[in-house]
Write a protein that holds these residues in place. Sequence first.
Motif, mmCIF file in Angstrom:
data_model
loop_
_atom_site.group_PDB
_atom_site.id
_atom_site.type_symbol
_atom_site.label_atom_id
_atom_site.label_comp_id
_atom_site.label_asym_id
_atom_site.label_seq_id
_atom_site.Cartn_x
_atom_site.Cartn_y
_atom_site.Cartn_z
ATOM 1 N N PRO A 91 0.819 -1.211 0.000
ATOM 2 C CA PRO A 91 0.000 0.000 0.000
ATOM 3 C C PRO A 91 0.856 1.266 0.000
ATOM 4 O O PRO A 91 2.014 1.239 0.395
ATOM 5 C CB PRO A 91 -0.794 -0.117 1.302
ATOM 6 N N HIS A 92 0.248 2.350 -0.442
ATOM 7 C CA HIS A 92 0.961 3.613 -0.549
ATOM 8 C C HIS A 92 0.214 4.683 0.249
ATOM 9 O O HIS A 92 -0.998 4.830 0.090
ATOM 10 C CB HIS A 92 1.064 4.023 -2.021
ATOM 11 N N PRO A 93 0.947 5.437 1.097
ATOM 12 C CA PRO A 93 0.267 6.378 2.007
ATOM 13 C C PRO A 93 -0.530 7.469 1.286
ATOM 14 O O PRO A 93 -1.478 8.010 1.853
ATOM 15 C CB PRO A 93 1.419 6.988 2.812
ATOM 16 N N ILE A 94 -0.166 7.803 0.074
ATOM 17 C CA ILE A 94 -0.878 8.880 -0.634
ATOM 18 C C ILE A 94 -1.920 8.321 -1.594
ATOM 19 O O ILE A 94 -3.023 8.856 -1.711
ATOM 20 C CB ILE A 94 0.123 9.763 -1.408
ATOM 21 N N TYR A 95 -1.591 7.256 -2.281
ATOM 22 C CA TYR A 95 -2.409 6.843 -3.421
ATOM 23 C C TYR A 95 -3.452 5.760 -3.143
ATOM 24 O O TYR A 95 -4.453 5.679 -3.846
ATOM 25 C CB TYR A 95 -1.500 6.381 -4.564
ATOM 26 N N THR A 96 -3.206 4.901 -2.162
ATOM 27 C CA THR A 96 -4.100 3.741 -1.995
ATOM 28 C C THR A 96 -5.551 4.150 -1.744
ATOM 29 O O THR A 96 -6.466 3.599 -2.364
ATOM 30 C CB THR A 96 -3.588 2.824 -0.865
ATOM 31 N N LEU A 97 -5.763 5.110 -0.861
ATOM 32 C CA LEU A 97 -7.154 5.492 -0.558
ATOM 33 C C LEU A 97 -7.830 6.126 -1.771
ATOM 34 O O LEU A 97 -9.029 5.919 -2.004
ATOM 35 C CB LEU A 97 -7.199 6.437 0.649
ATOM 36 N N LYS A 98 -7.066 6.858 -2.564
ATOM 37 C CA LYS A 98 -7.638 7.452 -3.788
ATOM 38 C C LYS A 98 -8.034 6.353 -4.763
ATOM 39 O O LYS A 98 -9.073 6.431 -5.423
ATOM 40 C CB LYS A 98 -6.617 8.388 -4.446
ATOM 41 N N LEU A 99 -7.168 5.360 -4.860
ATOM 42 C CA LEU A 99 -7.445 4.222 -5.739
ATOM 43 C C LEU A 99 -8.697 3.481 -5.264
ATOM 44 O O LEU A 99 -9.586 3.141 -6.061
ATOM 45 C CB LEU A 99 -6.222 3.302 -5.746
ATOM 46 N N LEU A 100 -8.792 3.268 -3.966
ATOM 47 C CA LEU A 100 -9.971 2.584 -3.419
ATOM 48 C C LEU A 100 -11.243 3.388 -3.687
ATOM 49 O O LEU A 100 -12.301 2.812 -3.961
ATOM 50 C CB LEU A 100 -9.793 2.344 -1.911
ATOM 51 N N ASP A 101 -11.138 4.695 -3.628
ATOM 52 C CA ASP A 101 -12.308 5.558 -3.929
ATOM 53 C C ASP A 101 -12.808 5.331 -5.349
ATOM 54 O O ASP A 101 -14.003 5.237 -5.593
ATOM 55 C CB ASP A 101 -11.932 7.038 -3.766
ATOM 56 N N ILE A 102 -11.862 5.286 -6.287
ATOM 57 C CA ILE A 102 -12.243 5.083 -7.699
ATOM 58 C C ILE A 102 -12.932 3.734 -7.863
ATOM 59 O O ILE A 102 -13.989 3.622 -8.485
ATOM 60 C CB ILE A 102 -11.003 5.170 -8.622
ATOM 61 N N GLY A 116 5.256 -6.666 1.699
ATOM 62 C CA GLY A 116 5.220 -6.812 3.147
ATOM 63 C C GLY A 116 5.714 -5.589 3.905
ATOM 64 O O GLY A 116 5.052 -5.106 4.821
ATOM 65 N N PHE A 117 6.846 -5.054 3.503
ATOM 66 C CA PHE A 117 7.381 -3.946 4.314
ATOM 67 C C PHE A 117 6.570 -2.665 4.173
ATOM 68 O O PHE A 117 6.583 -1.815 5.052
ATOM 69 C CB PHE A 117 8.882 -3.710 4.038
ATOM 70 N N MET A 118 5.821 -2.558 3.074
ATOM 71 C CA MET A 118 4.901 -1.422 2.954
ATOM 72 C C MET A 118 3.658 -1.665 3.819
ATOM 73 O O MET A 118 3.167 -0.760 4.496
ATOM 74 C CB MET A 118 4.481 -1.232 1.488
ATOM 75 N N ALA A 119 3.160 -2.894 3.777
ATOM 76 C CA ALA A 119 1.982 -3.252 4.580
ATOM 77 C C ALA A 119 2.266 -3.080 6.068
ATOM 78 O O ALA A 119 1.395 -2.668 6.844
ATOM 79 C CB ALA A 119 1.582 -4.691 4.286
ATOM 80 N N GLU A 120 3.490 -3.365 6.465
ATOM 81 C CA GLU A 120 3.875 -3.223 7.867
ATOM 82 C C GLU A 120 3.803 -1.759 8.301
ATOM 83 O O GLU A 120 3.416 -1.444 9.413
ATOM 84 C CB GLU A 120 5.308 -3.756 8.024
ATOM 85 N N GLN A 121 4.163 -0.874 7.363
ATOM 86 C CA GLN A 121 4.137 0.554 7.691
ATOM 87 C C GLN A 121 2.734 1.145 7.660
ATOM 88 O O GLN A 121 2.442 2.107 8.355
ATOM 89 C CB GLN A 121 5.000 1.331 6.687
ATOM 90 N N TYR A 122 1.872 0.591 6.804
ATOM 91 C CA TYR A 122 0.529 1.166 6.628
ATOM 92 C C TYR A 122 -0.544 0.091 6.761
ATOM 93 O O TYR A 122 -1.305 -0.167 5.823
ATOM 94 C CB TYR A 122 0.429 1.856 5.259
ATOM 95 N N PRO A 123 -0.626 -0.538 7.924
ATOM 96 C CA PRO A 123 -1.552 -1.670 8.098
ATOM 97 C C PRO A 123 -3.014 -1.276 7.868
ATOM 98 O O PRO A 123 -3.805 -2.075 7.381
ATOM 99 C CB PRO A 123 -1.320 -2.102 9.555
ATOM 100 N N GLN A 124 -3.358 -0.033 8.203
ATOM 101 C CA GLN A 124 -4.760 0.377 8.058
ATOM 102 C C GLN A 124 -5.192 0.371 6.587
ATOM 103 O O GLN A 124 -6.378 0.213 6.278
ATOM 104 C CB GLN A 124 -5.005 1.756 8.701
ATOM 105 N N LEU A 125 -4.228 0.528 5.666
ATOM 106 C CA LEU A 125 -4.575 0.531 4.244
ATOM 107 C C LEU A 125 -4.881 -0.884 3.756
ATOM 108 O O LEU A 125 -5.718 -1.084 2.883
ATOM 109 C CB LEU A 125 -3.440 1.153 3.413
#
Length: 276
Positions: A91-102, A116-125
């Motif tokens: 997941p990406h802190p800026i883009y994932t939620l925008k992508l989910l919105d679309i 994995g290491f991105m998911a570890e940083q942004y588990p809520q995404l």
Amino acid sequence: MRPLLLLAILTAFSPQKPPGPTVVHRKGLTNKMVEDRLDKYWQRAQQEVYKSPEELQAQAKRDARRGNYLPVLIRGDHSKKWLALTFDDGPHPIYTLKLLDILKREKIPATFFVVGFMAEQYPQLIAAEAAGGHLIGNHTFSHVMLTHLPPREVQTEYRACNDLIEKLIGKRPAFCRPPGGDYDRDVILGAEANGLTTVLWTDDPGDYAQPGTHVIEQDTLKNLSNGGIILLHDGVQQTLDVLPQIIEYAKKKGYTFVTVDAMSKELLQARTGLGR
Ligand SMILES: [Zn+2]
């Protein structure tokens, strides 16, 4: 002018060659933990080089011809007007939620091959992706080219990412994608040992290189086909800019969007249909 001097001048002013074949995957996506390892193979494994859909097909056919069948999902059923959108590297802190919105607005499901290491940083995404009805797949823990690693490290990469995702959403992934589509027998067996089916792609519009929205859109639209698995990335603004148009166009053409688990039921057919 002396020829050597002329050559030196021409060389100095010639346009920069495009990066690759060992271009670093994408700015902002490097795992410090892996970077700090001194082993040469870890350094090489950090460089992602994408295989084209043609190369992937050729590799699968070559293996099948040699009787070395490896169960990879490259395409869903040819007879169904289904498409799978897949988003790697989040997941990406800026883009994932925008992508989910679309995706929510368009009311379509997608598959996220997360690191994995991105998911570890942004588990809520990851939780947000799962809550949105999307499928979470494994894109390794450290985002490394797996054929560069010894088999035990391949297993570690997949297992660590599986463990983390299970901790976050209570369910182990059943699908994975090796970074760059880089696989061999050990990589596929390492995935299988972790309960993972390897998913590749039929279409790669190259959005990670940010070629411009027009290029991403045209490359995607001209290649739409039954059972198509489209490789896109979570973390690219141009992808977000062009995604609604791609989805609308495909819907108008009568395609239905599915996650790769729906397509995997056709995996056995893919085994016999590699030559098509
Ligand atoms: Zn990737």
